[in-house]
Structure formats: structure tokens, C-alpha cells
Design a protein around this motif. Structure first.
Motif, mmCIF file in Angstrom:
data_model
loop_
_atom_site.group_PDB
_atom_site.id
_atom_site.type_symbol
_atom_site.label_atom_id
_atom_site.label_comp_id
_atom_site.label_asym_id
_atom_site.label_seq_id
_atom_site.Cartn_x
_atom_site.Cartn_y
_atom_site.Cartn_z
ATOM 1 N N SER A 135 -8.671 22.068 14.238
ATOM 2 C CA SER A 135 -9.871 21.467 14.828
ATOM 3 C C SER A 135 -10.060 20.047 14.283
ATOM 4 C CB SER A 135 -11.098 22.335 14.527
ATOM 5 O OG SER A 135 -11.088 22.670 13.167
ATOM 6 N N GLN A 136 -9.705 19.839 12.966
ATOM 7 C CA GLN A 136 -9.860 18.485 12.424
ATOM 8 C C GLN A 136 -8.616 17.650 12.754
ATOM 9 O OE1 GLN A 136 -8.982 21.031 10.225
ATOM 10 N NE2 GLN A 136 -8.165 20.218 8.331
ATOM 11 N N ALA A 137 -8.699 16.345 12.516
ATOM 12 C CA ALA A 137 -7.557 15.474 12.806
ATOM 13 C C ALA A 137 -6.391 15.873 11.898
ATOM 14 C CB ALA A 137 -7.938 14.026 12.555
ATOM 15 N N PRO A 138 -5.224 16.160 12.484
ATOM 16 C CA PRO A 138 -4.097 16.582 11.640
ATOM 17 C C PRO A 138 -3.545 15.406 10.848
ATOM 18 C CG PRO A 138 -3.418 16.375 13.932
ATOM 19 C CD PRO A 138 -4.880 16.107 13.903
ATOM 20 N N ALA A 142 0.836 -1.207 0.000
ATOM 21 C CA ALA A 142 0.000 0.000 0.000
ATOM 22 C C ALA A 142 0.868 1.253 0.000
ATOM 23 C CB ALA A 142 -0.887 -0.008 1.243
ATOM 24 N N LYS A 143 0.537 2.199 -0.884
ATOM 25 C CA LYS A 143 1.324 3.438 -0.942
ATOM 26 C C LYS A 143 0.434 4.648 -0.700
ATOM 27 C CE LYS A 143 5.427 2.331 -3.483
ATOM 28 N NZ LYS A 143 6.438 2.806 -4.408
ATOM 29 N N VAL A 144 0.658 5.316 0.416
ATOM 30 C CA VAL A 144 -0.089 6.548 0.673
ATOM 31 C C VAL A 144 0.623 7.697 -0.044
ATOM 32 C CG1 VAL A 144 -0.997 5.873 2.931
ATOM 33 C CG2 VAL A 144 1.234 6.988 2.769
ATOM 34 N N THR A 145 0.003 8.876 0.020
ATOM 35 C CA THR A 145 0.665 10.036 -0.584
ATOM 36 C C THR A 145 1.325 10.869 0.510
ATOM 37 O OG1 THR A 145 -0.931 10.087 -2.358
ATOM 38 C CG2 THR A 145 0.285 12.125 -1.971
ATOM 39 N N VAL A 146 2.565 11.228 0.259
ATOM 40 C CA VAL A 146 3.306 12.079 1.192
ATOM 41 C C VAL A 146 3.592 13.402 0.477
ATOM 42 C CG1 VAL A 146 5.500 12.385 2.416
ATOM 43 C CG2 VAL A 146 4.413 10.139 2.370
ATOM 44 N N GLU A 161 -3.466 21.934 2.321
ATOM 45 C CA GLU A 161 -4.342 22.120 1.149
ATOM 46 C C GLU A 161 -4.100 21.087 0.066
ATOM 47 O OE1 GLU A 161 -3.952 26.219 -0.006
ATOM 48 O OE2 GLU A 161 -4.942 26.842 1.855
ATOM 49 N N THR A 162 -2.947 20.428 0.080
ATOM 50 C CA THR A 162 -2.691 19.383 -0.931
ATOM 51 C C THR A 162 -3.562 18.155 -0.668
ATOM 52 O OG1 THR A 162 -0.920 18.348 0.353
ATOM 53 C CG2 THR A 162 -0.275 20.106 -1.163
ATOM 54 N N GLY A 163 -4.085 18.045 0.553
ATOM 55 C CA GLY A 163 -4.950 16.909 0.886
ATOM 56 C C GLY A 163 -4.184 15.626 1.173
ATOM 57 N N ALA A 164 -2.861 15.674 1.165
ATOM 58 C CA ALA A 164 -2.075 14.450 1.418
ATOM 59 C C ALA A 164 -2.232 14.035 2.884
ATOM 60 C CB ALA A 164 -0.607 14.704 1.098
ATOM 61 N N ALA A 202 4.131 13.886 -3.356
ATOM 62 C CA ALA A 202 3.462 15.045 -3.977
ATOM 63 C C ALA A 202 4.237 16.295 -3.572
ATOM 64 C CB ALA A 202 2.025 15.137 -3.494
ATOM 65 N N ASP A 203 4.289 17.258 -4.464
ATOM 66 C CA ASP A 203 4.917 18.534 -4.133
ATOM 67 C C ASP A 203 3.840 19.570 -3.809
ATOM 68 O OD1 ASP A 203 7.533 17.812 -4.370
ATOM 69 O OD2 ASP A 203 7.786 18.540 -6.422
ATOM 70 N N PRO A 204 4.072 20.397 -2.797
ATOM 71 C CA PRO A 204 3.146 21.523 -2.571
ATOM 72 C C PRO A 204 3.376 22.562 -3.675
ATOM 73 C CG PRO A 204 5.021 21.667 -1.093
ATOM 74 C CD PRO A 204 5.196 20.396 -1.864
ATOM 75 N N PRO A 205 2.509 23.571 -3.779
ATOM 76 C CA PRO A 205 2.690 24.556 -4.859
ATOM 77 C C PRO A 205 4.085 25.190 -4.840
ATOM 78 C CG PRO A 205 0.595 24.904 -3.751
ATOM 79 C CD PRO A 205 1.322 23.848 -2.980
ATOM 80 N N ARG A 206 4.600 25.488 -3.649
ATOM 81 C CA ARG A 206 5.959 26.042 -3.594
ATOM 82 C C ARG A 206 6.897 24.939 -3.128
ATOM 83 N NH1 ARG A 206 4.526 31.716 -0.665
ATOM 84 N NH2 ARG A 206 3.142 30.339 0.487
ATOM 85 N N ALA A 207 7.678 24.414 -4.055
ATOM 86 C CA ALA A 207 8.546 23.274 -3.737
ATOM 87 C C ALA A 207 9.942 23.518 -4.272
ATOM 88 C CB ALA A 207 7.972 22.005 -4.338
ATOM 89 N N ARG A 208 10.835 22.638 -3.886
ATOM 90 C CA ARG A 208 12.237 22.693 -4.308
ATOM 91 C C ARG A 208 12.827 24.080 -4.028
ATOM 92 N NH1 ARG A 208 14.104 18.326 -7.570
ATOM 93 N NH2 ARG A 208 12.559 16.693 -7.478
#
Ligand code: SF4
Ligand code: SF4
Length: 613
Positions: A593-596, A496-500, A568-571, A529-535
Motif C-alpha cells: 500500500s505504501q510507496a515501494p 550522495a550515498k543512499v543505503t542499499v 524491514e531494514t528500512g533501506a 546494508a545486510d538483511p538479518p539473513r545474508a550471505r
């Protein structure tokens, strides 16, 4: 055009006035540069990288285009067009005196004039686009509307239009009037260059070529009287050249986490503050740089993330300036601030940034049966303050130890370690850095340490680069580099591969140019996954530059801003490779407030594939 004697005389007088107006201001710049102190620890060698960066950043305009593709291409067309125009401009003045370098009757002359005509169209379109962007779209980074920019854009457009008209107008009064209009535009343009930010036209090729090699290079202090950047006398020639070159494009501002979260700091204003100082007081000024020209508060809000230095298209190095100003403030004690006072006390009393007793480190090592380094192991595992005392940092160390054992890599930890001095170095306290660095260097030499590995990019940078000032040259890598090298020896991945979503730490990415290695490790176990501002555009976590130890921030907290972007990436998993980043995000996510999402270092991601102990 055949000019009369009167026209030639008028042209000579006007050209002399134009050159004189140019030189009157440019002479001041040259004087300041000559009076500024020589840049310590500076060498032109190796020359190869300088030539490469010149070709890429100046000739190819690569950095300008990469940073802002549309505006960058428009700027590149203007630049290349100007290069193409150089010969045409010489020809333009020469023909008034009966010489023609580009005779329209010759094949070569006609071809070149037509070639430049194509460039003239491209430059006219590009400058119109840049004008619309600056005066209609008005990105906030550009700051207040600049009349100078409007005037310069108008002159460039007029130059192109009159050149094109000159190609098609038949001989006669209209052609003569057009020739003079082109000439007067050129003569008006020249003095504007040194009087405006367009000085970069003359200076930026030199600035790019001559800048200090190495990212965020903090120069060594020269003798007991050198405290850093305190007054104008401390400004080096390279600092001054860079300050005069700033084109006020705001790219540094756009990428600054402090500015973007409502702090006083704007890196562009730091550079312009130095320029204002040099213009008013010169490079021998005795007044402090901080105060009337540069905000002290701003200088101490910097996280030293290096976003500004990476983004600047004309080779300006903000970090030697900012850290230099902090040094000037802290080393002289001229300013009655207490920036970092608690940290400095911790370093002095306990030898670590977190203020724990050294015995806590020993307890952690012995409780978890970490082996001591005895010279027989492949690596000395440097714990750092976070790895030795911070609960989450310790978890990363233990995860790395499990992975290294699984891969058959031998390692040991030192019996004693002090902070590397990273936060004190960035906050400008050279005495505190010297005390801890020299003690550590002695310990490492006594233990005959060869190769080292650390979970902390700040430790890697300080040990590997900053300690050279104290005569040390240790071979240290970040654990992401070591784990990536281990490849197939790492624990086998499950199905199983989750998204990081991976956050690039500033001191690993921009400072060390390590982007792929942590991703290669994570890719074994998860989809990355890369966030919008990456590298190299990564947005700081807010901890660097000693900020972690300075307490409350003004405006929005930087760690919260970055954590929101990662969320916001939802990962479901946020991946890090720095214990400071992890601590900052844990703090930011704690208020949700939601589960981190899960927050894991790359070593923890790899260790999770090992069977439960
Ligand atoms: S190093 Fe980072 S925080 Fe400091 S001025 Fe530059 S962009 Fe802003
Ligand atoms: S310092 Fe560099 S990036 Fe910042 S405004 Fe000046 S030229 Fe632009």
C-alpha cells in the motif's frame, strides 16, 4: 579396580551381549550400504579439500559451532570430551583384567586422568544444556520430543558423573559399585548408537569426508535405463550413507524457505524418508521412493536454494536427492503430475522458458543496437531468457552494456540463444535439458566463443557446471565478478550515498561462493546494508528450482516473506544481482500500500552514475 574371576566372567558376557546388539543393527546398515549402487561420477580426488573439510567440520566442529553458536559449542564439548575419553574407556576395561594403560601412580597416568576429569565436567555441563534446550526450550526445528535423546543424554551424564566419582572415591564397596555403574552405562550406550539417530557418532566422520565434492552436484545419468531416483535400486552408496547419518537436528528445516512459508516440504523428512525406505525395503527395493515414504508434492516444492545443504552439519547433500527424485518422477512419467508441463512445452516450441517467439529477442537486440558477437570482442554477453525477453531483465542487460562500454570492455551477443535448461534441469526433465543445452553448445562453438558474462546466476551455474555433462567447458562469469574486477574503470560515484540492502541470490552466493563482489560494486555508489539473513544464510526469493514456472504456491509466498524482511531494514533501495530475484521482488512489492523502495540490479546502480543519455 581388581576384579574377581566371577566379575571378569560377568563383564565378558555383558560386553559380548552389548557388542552383539550393536552389530545386529549395524550389520543391516553395512548390508544396505554394500548393496546400494556405486555413486556415479565420484572420485576421492582431490584429497586435500576433503582433509581440510574433515579437520574443520569434524575435528574442529567448525560448522556445528558456526551454525548455532551456543548449542554448537555444547555439542563440540561433548564430541571433544568423547575423544578424550577413548583412552580412558580402554583403560577402564583393561584394568578389570589387571592391565593399566594409565596407572594413577605414574605422572603421565595421573595427568591424563585429571585432564579427562576436566573434560568430564565440561561434557556434563554441555549435555545438561543440550537436554534443557531439547526438552524445555524445544525449538520447533527439532520436531517431536525424542525419548531416545533423553535416554542418551541421561547415559552421557551418568558416564561423566561415575567417572568423576571414581577419581575421588576411596577403594571399597562404594568404589566397586561406582565402577560397575560406569561399566553398565558404557555397555548400555553401545547398542543404542546404531538403533538411534546417534548412529551419526559412528558414521558422520566418514560422511563428511566422503561426500560428493561440489555444491548441489547432480550426478549424470548412466545409460538409457537410468532415470534418476525412482526406486531403491537407484539409491547410491553416498545417498544411503547420508540418509543413515542424519542426526535429525533440523538445521536444514530451519533454513528451508518452503518449510518456513507453510509448504509440505521439510528437507529433513526427505532424508528420513530415504532412511525409512532403506530400513524397510533395502537398497534393492522395487517400490517407488515417492509415495509411501516421501511426499511427491514436497519434492516439487523445493526452490533448490541450497539452504539445507549449506546448514547440514554432517555433510548431507539434499539437492542430489531432491533433484534425483524429481528426475525419477518426470523422466519415467510414472507420476501423473504436470509439474513444469507448460515450461517444458515452451522450451520445446520456442526454446525459451517464457514462451516468447525468438524474433522478440532479435527485435530487442537490434532496437537497442547491441553488437553481435563476432569473435573479436573480449566477452560474449549471454542474455538468458530473462535478459532477452523479460522487460526488467532487459533493463539490466542495457545497464550492464552501458557500464561495459564506459569501462572500455568489448562484448557481443549471440544471434541465437536458447534457454540454458536451468529450470528443466532442476525440475528433473533431462530430455528437455539435453535438447536446449546441445543446441546452445553447438551455437557457442560455431561462434568460437571464449569468455562469457551473464546477468543471471542460474545461467552461469548451468553453463559453467551442468553443461559439463554434455562435454562443454565454457569460461563464464557473473556480471558482479566482472564489474568488481573493473574497479576504477567503473563510472565515478556521486557525493550522495543512499543505503542499499543487498539480497544474496542463492545461485550466486551458496552455489558460486560469490558474496563480496556484488557488495564491492555497490559500495562505490551506496552504503551497503545486510538483511538479518545474508550471505550463506540468505533466504531465497522463491524463483529457483523451476518454481517461477510452476504457478501458485501453497502457504505464504516465499517472495513476499523475503521482500518483507528486506523492507524491514528500512533501506530505500533493494539491491539484487539476479533477474529472477528482481522479478520475484517486483511482484511481491507490487502489492504494497505504501510507496515501494527502489529495486535495482547492481548493474543498474553502477549505470545510474553515468550521465543521462
Ligand atoms: S534447497 Fe531450499 S527449498 Fe529446497 S529443501 Fe533445501 S532449503 Fe528447502
Ligand atoms: S539432514 Fe542434516 S541438517 Fe537436516 S536434520 Fe539431518 S543432520 Fe540435521
Amino acid at each position: 579396580m581388581h576384579a574377581s574371576w566371577l566379575e571378569r566372567f560377568t563383564l565378558i558376557v555383558l560386553a559380548a551381549i552389548s557388542v552383539w546388539l550393536f552389530w545386529r543393527r549395524f550389520r543391516t546398515v553395512v548390508r544396505v550400504l554394500r548393496a546400494a549402487r556405486a555413486t556415479p561420477d565420484y572420485s576421492l580426488r582431490p584429497i586435500g579439500p576433503r582433509i581440510r573439510q574433515f579437520l574443520w567440520e569434524v575435528a574442529a566442529q567448525g560448522k556445528v559451532i558456526r551454525g548455532r553458536p551456543l548449542a554448537g559449542i555444547a555439542h563440540a564439548f561433548v564430541f571433544w570430551g568423547f575423544c578424550a575419553f577413548a583412552l580412558v574407556t580402554v583403560n577402564h576395561f583393561a584394568e578389570a583384567f589387571g592391565f593399566r594403560l594409565l596407572p594413577p601412580g605414574s605422572a603421565w597416568g595421573r595427568a591424563y586422568l585429571d585432564f579427562v576429569a576436566a573434560w568430564a565436567i565440561a561434557v556434563a555441563v554441555a549435555i545438561t544444556g543440550l537436554f534443557v534446550r531439547r526438552f524445555v526450550a524445544r525449538p520447533v526445528w527439532l520436531g517431536e520430543l525424542s525419548k531416545e535423546s533423553g535416554a542418551i543424554a541421561g547415559l552421557i551424564f551418568l558416564l561423566m558423573a561415575t567417572y568423576l566419582a571414581g577419581l575421588w572415591l576411596p577403594e571399597g564397596a562404594a568404589a566397586r559399585a561406582n565402577w560397575w555403574l560406569h561399566t553398565l552405562t558404557l555397555l548400555a550406550f553401545l547398542p543404542l548408537i546404531p538403533h538411534t539417530k546417534h548412529l551419526h557418532l559412528a558414521l558422520s566422520p566418514a560422511t563428511v569426508f566422503l561426500r560428493r565434492q561440489g555444491f548441489s552436484r547432480i550426478p549424470p545419468l548412466e545409460g538409457d535405463e537410468d532415470f534418476g531416483l525412482d526406486t531403491g535400486k537407484d539409491v547410491t552408496r553416498i545417498d544411503a550413507l547420508q540418509a543413515f547419518t542424519c542426526v535429525e537436528c533440523g538445521r536444514c528445516t530451519e533454513h528451508c524457505p518452503a518449510y518456513n512459508t507453510g509448504k509440505v516440504l521439510n528437507p529433513k523428512e526427505i532424508v528420513l524418508g530415504v532412511r525409512r525406505y532403506l530400513n524397510e525395503l533395502g537398497a534393492r527395493g522395487e517400490a517407488p521412493l515417492l509415495g509411501a515414504h516421501i511426499s511427491e508434492e514436497a519434492a516439487f516444492q523445493c526452490t533448490t536454494c541450497g539452504g539445507c545443504e549449506t546448514a547440514c552439519p554432517v555433510g548431507i547433500q539434499h539437492l542430489p536427492l531432491i533433484v534425483g527424485l524429481r528426475r525419477g518422477a518426470v523422466n519415467t512419467g510414472r507420476w501423473e503430475n504436470d509439474y513444469g508441463a507448460k515450461l517444458f512445452l515452451n522450451l520445446e516450441r520456442n526454446g525459451n522458458a517464457l514462451g516468447f517467439a525468438a524474433a522478440e529477442r532479435q527485435k530487442f537486440i537490434e532496437k537497442n543496437e547491441l553488437p553481435y558477437f563476432d569473435g573479436s570482442q573480449e566477452y560474449c554477453l549471454w542474455l538468458g531468457c530473462m535478459g532477452a525477453y523479460d522487460p526488467q531483465g532487459r533493463e539490466i542487460v542495457l545497464a550492464l552494456a552501458r557500464v561495459l562500454r564506459h569501462a572500455g570492455v568489448t562484448f557481443g551477443v549471440l544471434r541465437k540463444e536458447k534457454c540454458t535448461g536451468d529450470p528443466a534441469r532442476r525440475l528433473g526433465n533431462d530430455l528437455a535439458v539435453a535438447q536446449v543445452a546441445e543446441a546452445n553448445i553447438e551455437t557457442l562453438r560455431e561462434a568460437k566463443v571464449g569468455r562469457m558474462v551473464s546477468i543471471c546466476p542460474h545461467c552461469v551455474r548451468t553453463i559453467g557446471t551442468d553443461w559439463r555433462e554434455y562435454g562443454a567447458a565454457f569460461d563464464i562469469v557473473h556480471h558482479s565478478e566482472l564489474l568488481a574486477r573493473l574497479g576504477g574503470r567503473l563510472p565515478a560515484a556521486g557525493a550522495a550515498k543512499v543505503t542499499v540492502v543487498f539480497h544474496d541470490p542463492c545461485y550466486l552466493g551458496r552455489y558460486r561462493n560469490v558474496y563480496d563482489e556484488p557488495r564491492r560494486v555497490v559500495e562505490r555508489y551506496a552504503a551497503v546494508a545486510d538483511p538479518p539473513r545474508a550471505r550463506e544464510r540468505s533466504f531465497c526469493c522463491g524463483a529457483g528450482g523451476g518454481q517461477m514456472f510452476l504457478g501458485e504456491e501453497k502457504g505464504k509466498r516465499i517472495n513476499v516473506a523475503r521482500a518483507e524482511e528486506l523492507l524491514e531494514t528500512g533501506a530505500p533501495v533493494i539491491g539484487t544481482a539476479c533477474p529472477f530475484c528482481q522479478s520475484m521482488f517486483r511482484d511481491a512489492l507490487g502489492g504494497l500500500s505504501q510507496a515501494p523502495p527502489q529495486l535495482l540490479d547492481i548493474a543498474q546502480i553502477a549505470a545510474a552514475a553515468l550521465p543521462e543519455r
